[in-house]
Design a protein around this motif. Sequence first.
Motif, PDB file in Angstrom:
ATOM      1  N   VAL A   1      53.012  95.042 -21.762  1.00  0.00           N
ATOM      2  CA  VAL A   1      52.818  96.181 -22.664  1.00  0.00           C
ATOM      3  C   VAL A   1      53.162  97.478 -21.948  1.00  0.00           C
ATOM      4  N   TYR A   2      52.745  97.613 -20.683  1.00  0.00           N
ATOM      5  CA  TYR A   2      53.098  98.792 -19.896  1.00  0.00           C
ATOM      6  C   TYR A   2      54.608  98.916 -19.745  1.00  0.00           C
ATOM      7  N   ALA A   3      55.271  97.809 -19.464  1.00  0.00           N
ATOM      8  CA  ALA A   3      56.719  97.829 -19.261  1.00  0.00           C
ATOM      9  C   ALA A   3      57.447  98.257 -20.536  1.00  0.00           C
ATOM     10  N   VAL A   4      57.081  97.691 -21.667  1.00  0.00           N
ATOM     11  CA  VAL A   4      57.720  98.049 -22.935  1.00  0.00           C
ATOM     12  C   VAL A   4      57.454  99.510 -23.268  1.00  0.00           C
ATOM     13  N   TYR A   5      56.236  99.979 -23.036  1.00  0.00           N
ATOM     14  CA  TYR A   5      55.906 101.371 -23.313  1.00  0.00           C
ATOM     15  C   TYR A   5      56.785 102.314 -22.494  1.00  0.00           C
ATOM     16  N   HIS A   6      56.916 102.055 -21.202  1.00  0.00           N
ATOM     17  CA  HIS A   6      57.690 102.950 -20.348  1.00  0.00           C
ATOM     18  C   HIS A   6      59.185 102.881 -20.667  1.00  0.00           C
ATOM     19  N   VAL A   7      59.674 101.722 -21.079  1.00  0.00           N
ATOM     20  CA  VAL A   7      61.069 101.623 -21.505  1.00  0.00           C
ATOM     21  C   VAL A   7      61.292 102.440 -22.767  1.00  0.00           C
ATOM     22  N   LEU A   8      60.365 102.355 -23.714  1.00  0.00           N
ATOM     23  CA  LEU A   8      60.505 103.129 -24.948  1.00  0.00           C
ATOM     24  C   LEU A   8      60.403 104.634 -24.672  1.00  0.00           C
ATOM     25  N   VAL A   9      59.550 105.033 -23.749  1.00  0.00           N
ATOM     26  CA  VAL A   9      59.469 106.452 -23.392  1.00  0.00           C
ATOM     27  C   VAL A   9      60.794 106.933 -22.820  1.00  0.00           C
ATOM     28  N   LEU A  10      61.416 106.118 -21.979  1.00  0.00           N
ATOM     29  CA  LEU A  10      62.718 106.487 -21.412  1.00  0.00           C
ATOM     30  C   LEU A  10      63.797 106.567 -22.482  1.00  0.00           C
ATOM     31  N   LEU A  11      63.741 105.676 -23.459  1.00  0.00           N
ATOM     32  CA  LEU A  11      64.748 105.690 -24.516  1.00  0.00           C
ATOM     33  C   LEU A  11      64.598 106.892 -25.439  1.00  0.00           C
ATOM     34  N   VAL A  12      63.374 107.308 -25.692  1.00  0.00           N
ATOM     35  CA  VAL A  12      63.138 108.418 -26.616  1.00  0.00           C
ATOM     36  C   VAL A  12      63.414 109.758 -25.932  1.00  0.00           C
ATOM     37  N   ALA A  13      63.087 109.839 -24.655  1.00  0.00           N
ATOM     38  CA  ALA A  13      63.230 111.126 -23.942  1.00  0.00           C
ATOM     39  C   ALA A  13      64.645 111.502 -23.679  1.00  0.00           C
TER      40      ALA A  13
END
Length: 65
Positions: A53-65
Amino acid sequence: MDNGRVRVVEKAGPWGVVFLMAYIGAAIYFVSRSDGSFWGVILGLLQAAVWPVYAVYHVLVLLVA
């Protein structure tokens, strides 16, 4: 005749070893980052259980930013 037996065929056995190794690695990482207290270690073990869950969250943050 059946004799009441149930046959279970497990076809994804090798993946269990992969997930176990991933959990052990994550547990070592999160417990080593804790402060060493009892609840810190327990929190590290719980974090190791949900680290994807942490990994997916941080990947999504990178994609949105």
